[in-house]
Design a protein around this motif. Structure first.
Motif, PDB file in Angstrom:
ATOM      1  N   GLN A  25       0.898  -1.047  -0.100  1.00 46.86           N
ATOM      2  CA  GLN A  25      -0.126  -0.104  -0.068  1.00 46.86           C
ATOM      3  C   GLN A  25       0.700   1.164   0.102  1.00 46.86           C
ATOM      4  OE1 GLN A  25      -3.049   0.053   3.007  1.00 46.86           O
ATOM      5  NE2 GLN A  25      -3.296  -2.036   2.903  1.00 46.86           N
ATOM      6  N   LEU A  26       2.020   1.289   0.458  1.00 48.02           N
ATOM      7  CA  LEU A  26       2.728   2.355   0.595  1.00 48.02           C
ATOM      8  C   LEU A  26       3.741   2.273  -0.787  1.00 48.02           C
ATOM      9  CD1 LEU A  26       4.179   1.970   4.396  1.00 48.02           C
ATOM     10  CD2 LEU A  26       2.764   3.845   3.419  1.00 48.02           C
ATOM     11  N   GLY A  27       3.607   1.392  -1.540  1.00 48.95           N
ATOM     12  CA  GLY A  27       4.481   1.506  -2.756  1.00 48.95           C
ATOM     13  C   GLY A  27       6.035   0.863  -2.567  1.00 48.95           C
ATOM     14  N   LEU A  28       6.142  -0.078  -1.703  1.00 53.96           N
ATOM     15  CA  LEU A  28       7.388  -0.495  -1.452  1.00 53.96           C
ATOM     16  C   LEU A  28       7.263  -2.081  -1.377  1.00 53.96           C
ATOM     17  CD1 LEU A  28       8.394   1.675   1.927  1.00 53.96           C
ATOM     18  CD2 LEU A  28       9.257   2.120  -0.531  1.00 53.96           C
ATOM     19  N   THR A  29       8.494  -2.428  -1.519  1.00 55.21           N
ATOM     20  CA  THR A  29       8.925  -4.009  -1.534  1.00 55.21           C
ATOM     21  C   THR A  29       9.681  -3.975  -0.104  1.00 55.21           C
ATOM     22  OG1 THR A  29      11.054  -3.895  -2.616  1.00 55.21           O
ATOM     23  CG2 THR A  29       9.469  -4.061  -4.187  1.00 55.21           C
ATOM     24  N   THR A  30       9.736  -5.425   0.180  1.00 56.92           N
ATOM     25  CA  THR A  30      10.152  -5.842   1.447  1.00 56.92           C
ATOM     26  C   THR A  30      11.636  -5.434   1.381  1.00 56.92           C
ATOM     27  OG1 THR A  30       8.610  -7.802   1.632  1.00 56.92           O
ATOM     28  CG2 THR A  30      10.709  -7.797   3.176  1.00 56.92           C
ATOM     29  N   SER A  31      12.308  -5.728   0.449  1.00 60.30           N
ATOM     30  CA  SER A  31      13.758  -5.266   0.295  1.00 60.30           C
ATOM     31  C   SER A  31      14.035  -3.816   0.512  1.00 60.30           C
ATOM     32  CB  SER A  31      14.316  -5.802  -0.946  1.00 60.30           C
ATOM     33  OG  SER A  31      14.720  -7.132  -0.974  1.00 60.30           O
ATOM     34  N   GLU A  32      13.141  -2.964  -0.512  1.00 61.70           N
ATOM     35  CA  GLU A  32      13.157  -1.333  -0.145  1.00 61.70           C
ATOM     36  C   GLU A  32      13.094  -0.988   1.348  1.00 61.70           C
ATOM     37  OE1 GLU A  32      11.680  -0.149  -4.857  1.00 61.70           O
ATOM     38  OE2 GLU A  32      10.107  -0.766  -3.061  1.00 61.70           O
ATOM     39  N   ALA A  33      12.013  -1.653   1.784  1.00 64.73           N
ATOM     40  CA  ALA A  33      11.596  -1.254   3.513  1.00 64.73           C
ATOM     41  C   ALA A  33      13.022  -1.492   4.147  1.00 64.73           C
ATOM     42  CB  ALA A  33      10.413  -1.888   3.740  1.00 64.73           C
ATOM     43  N   ILE A  34      13.427  -2.585   4.023  1.00 67.99           N
ATOM     44  CA  ILE A  34      14.390  -2.871   4.843  1.00 67.99           C
ATOM     45  C   ILE A  34      15.727  -1.866   4.562  1.00 67.99           C
ATOM     46  CG2 ILE A  34      16.599  -4.689   5.143  1.00 67.99           C
ATOM     47  CD1 ILE A  34      14.168  -6.849   4.811  1.00 67.99           C
ATOM     48  N   ARG A  35      16.020  -1.712   3.397  1.00 65.59           N
ATOM     49  CA  ARG A  35      17.199  -0.779   3.006  1.00 65.59           C
ATOM     50  C   ARG A  35      17.095   0.631   3.600  1.00 65.59           C
ATOM     51  NH1 ARG A  35      17.370  -3.434  -1.998  1.00 65.59           N
ATOM     52  NH2 ARG A  35      16.061  -2.275  -3.109  1.00 65.59           N
ATOM     53  N   LEU A  36      15.702   1.110   3.372  1.00 61.32           N
ATOM     54  CA  LEU A  36      15.087   2.366   4.171  1.00 61.32           C
ATOM     55  C   LEU A  36      15.637   2.330   5.695  1.00 61.32           C
ATOM     56  CD1 LEU A  36      11.762   3.243   2.431  1.00 61.32           C
ATOM     57  CD2 LEU A  36      13.716   4.431   2.360  1.00 61.32           C
ATOM     58  N   LEU A  37      15.220   1.203   6.214  1.00 58.83           N
ATOM     59  CA  LEU A  37      15.239   1.150   7.755  1.00 58.83           C
ATOM     60  C   LEU A  37      16.790   1.172   8.015  1.00 58.83           C
ATOM     61  CD1 LEU A  37      14.359   0.457  10.567  1.00 58.83           C
ATOM     62  CD2 LEU A  37      14.503  -1.948   9.919  1.00 58.83           C
ATOM     63  N   MET A  38      17.631   0.369   7.147  1.00 56.69           N
ATOM     64  CA  MET A  38      19.176   0.512   7.549  1.00 56.69           C
ATOM     65  C   MET A  38      19.662   1.558   7.351  1.00 56.69           C
ATOM     66  SD  MET A  38      19.540  -2.667   8.534  1.00 56.69           S
ATOM     67  CE  MET A  38      20.617  -3.991   8.046  1.00 56.69           C
ATOM     68  N   ASN A  39      19.283   2.324   6.320  1.00 50.93           N
ATOM     69  CA  ASN A  39      19.956   3.808   6.249  1.00 50.93           C
ATOM     70  C   ASN A  39      19.481   4.699   7.168  1.00 50.93           C
ATOM     71  OD1 ASN A  39      21.252   3.807   3.421  1.00 50.93           O
ATOM     72  ND2 ASN A  39      19.420   3.089   2.509  1.00 50.93           N
ATOM     73  N   GLN A  40      18.153   4.759   7.601  1.00 47.32           N
ATOM     74  CA  GLN A  40      17.817   5.507   8.497  1.00 47.32           C
ATOM     75  C   GLN A  40      18.421   5.242   9.916  1.00 47.32           C
ATOM     76  OE1 GLN A  40      15.527   8.311   8.687  1.00 47.32           O
ATOM     77  NE2 GLN A  40      16.015   7.942   6.398  1.00 47.32           N
ATOM     78  N   ILE A  41      18.543   4.046  10.286  1.00 45.61           N
ATOM     79  CA  ILE A  41      19.310   3.672  11.446  1.00 45.61           C
ATOM     80  C   ILE A  41      20.963   4.361  11.481  1.00 45.61           C
ATOM     81  CG2 ILE A  41      20.601   1.430  12.722  1.00 45.61           C
ATOM     82  CD1 ILE A  41      18.005  -0.008  11.706  1.00 45.61           C
ATOM     83  N   VAL A  42      21.615   4.300  10.134  1.00 38.50           N
ATOM     84  CA  VAL A  42      22.781   4.663  10.175  1.00 38.50           C
ATOM     85  C   VAL A  42      22.740   6.150  10.452  1.00 38.50           C
ATOM     86  CG1 VAL A  42      24.821   5.079   8.630  1.00 38.50           C
ATOM     87  CG2 VAL A  42      23.437   2.782   8.611  1.00 38.50           C
ATOM     88  N   LEU A  43      21.901   7.036   9.737  1.00 37.60           N
ATOM     89  CA  LEU A  43      21.791   8.404   9.692  1.00 37.60           C
ATOM     90  C   LEU A  43      21.411   8.749  11.120  1.00 37.60           C
ATOM     91  CD1 LEU A  43      19.727   9.118   6.336  1.00 37.60           C
ATOM     92  CD2 LEU A  43      21.998   9.790   6.938  1.00 37.60           C
ATOM     93  N   PRO A  48      14.464   4.717  13.648  1.00 36.43           N
ATOM     94  CA  PRO A  48      13.810   5.901  13.164  1.00 36.43           C
ATOM     95  C   PRO A  48      12.311   5.815  13.801  1.00 36.43           C
ATOM     96  CG  PRO A  48      13.710   4.161  11.374  1.00 36.43           C
ATOM     97  CD  PRO A  48      14.654   3.633  12.611  1.00 36.43           C
ATOM     98  N   LEU A  49      11.609   7.139  13.370  1.00 36.87           N
ATOM     99  CA  LEU A  49      10.276   7.037  13.788  1.00 36.87           C
ATOM    100  C   LEU A  49       9.333   6.230  13.036  1.00 36.87           C
ATOM    101  CD1 LEU A  49       9.764  10.755  13.620  1.00 36.87           C
ATOM    102  CD2 LEU A  49      10.273   9.515  15.560  1.00 36.87           C
ATOM    103  N   GLU A  50       8.413   5.800  13.267  1.00 37.90           N
ATOM    104  CA  GLU A  50       7.253   4.899  12.872  1.00 37.90           C
ATOM    105  C   GLU A  50       6.818   5.534  11.636  1.00 37.90           C
ATOM    106  OE1 GLU A  50       3.336   2.481  14.225  1.00 37.90           O
ATOM    107  OE2 GLU A  50       4.132   3.655  15.719  1.00 37.90           O
TER     108      GLU A  50
END
Length: 104
Positions: A25-43, A48-50
Motif C-alpha cells: 500500500q505504501l508502494g514499497l517492496t520488502t527489500s526497499e523497506a529494509i534498505r530504508l530502515l538500515m539507512n535511517q538507522i545509520v543516519l 527511526p520514527l514509525e
C-alpha cells in the motif's frame, strides 16, 4: 551504491504477510523497506520514527495541500481560512483566560 550485502531473517509468516500488504500500500517492496530502515538507522544512529498509512483526515489534508493553490501573501491565506470558518455558521472567540467560547 553497491548492493552486494545480504540480510536474512526468520520471521513469523503471518507477520511477514501482513507487513507485505502494508508495504504494498505504501508502494514499497520488502527489500526497499529494509534498505530504508538500515539507512535511517545509520543516519539517526538509532531506530527511526514509525511509518504509517495515513488515515482519511491526513489524506484529505495532503490532497488539499497539493491542490496547487498558492497565495500572494500570508494575509490572503488567512482571509481564505477565516472565510471558510465563517461559512460554518459560528465563530470561536478566545476569552482572556484562553478558553474558547462559541458565538452563533
Amino acid at each position: 551504491m553497491n548492493k552486494t550485502g545480504l540480510v536474512k531473517a526468520r520471521i513469523d509468516e503471518k507477520i511477514k504477510s501482513e507487513a507485505e500488504l502494508i508495504l504494498n500500500q505504501l508502494g514499497l517492496t520488502t527489500s526497499e523497506a529494509i534498505r530504508l530502515l538500515m539507512n535511517q538507522i545509520v543516519l539517526r544512529k538509532g531506530l527511526p520514527l514509525e511509518l504509517r498509512i495515513p488515515n482519511d483526515n491526513t489524506l484529505s489534508a495532503i490532497q488539499a495541500g497539493s491542490s496547487g493553490r498558492t497565495y500572494a501573501s500570508a494575509q490572503e491565506l488567512f482571509d481564505q481560512v477565516i472565510g471558510e470558518t465563517k461559512t460554518n455558521n459560528h465563530t470561536t472567540v478566545r476569552s482572556g483566560s484562553g478558553e474558547g467560547v462559541e458565538k452563533r
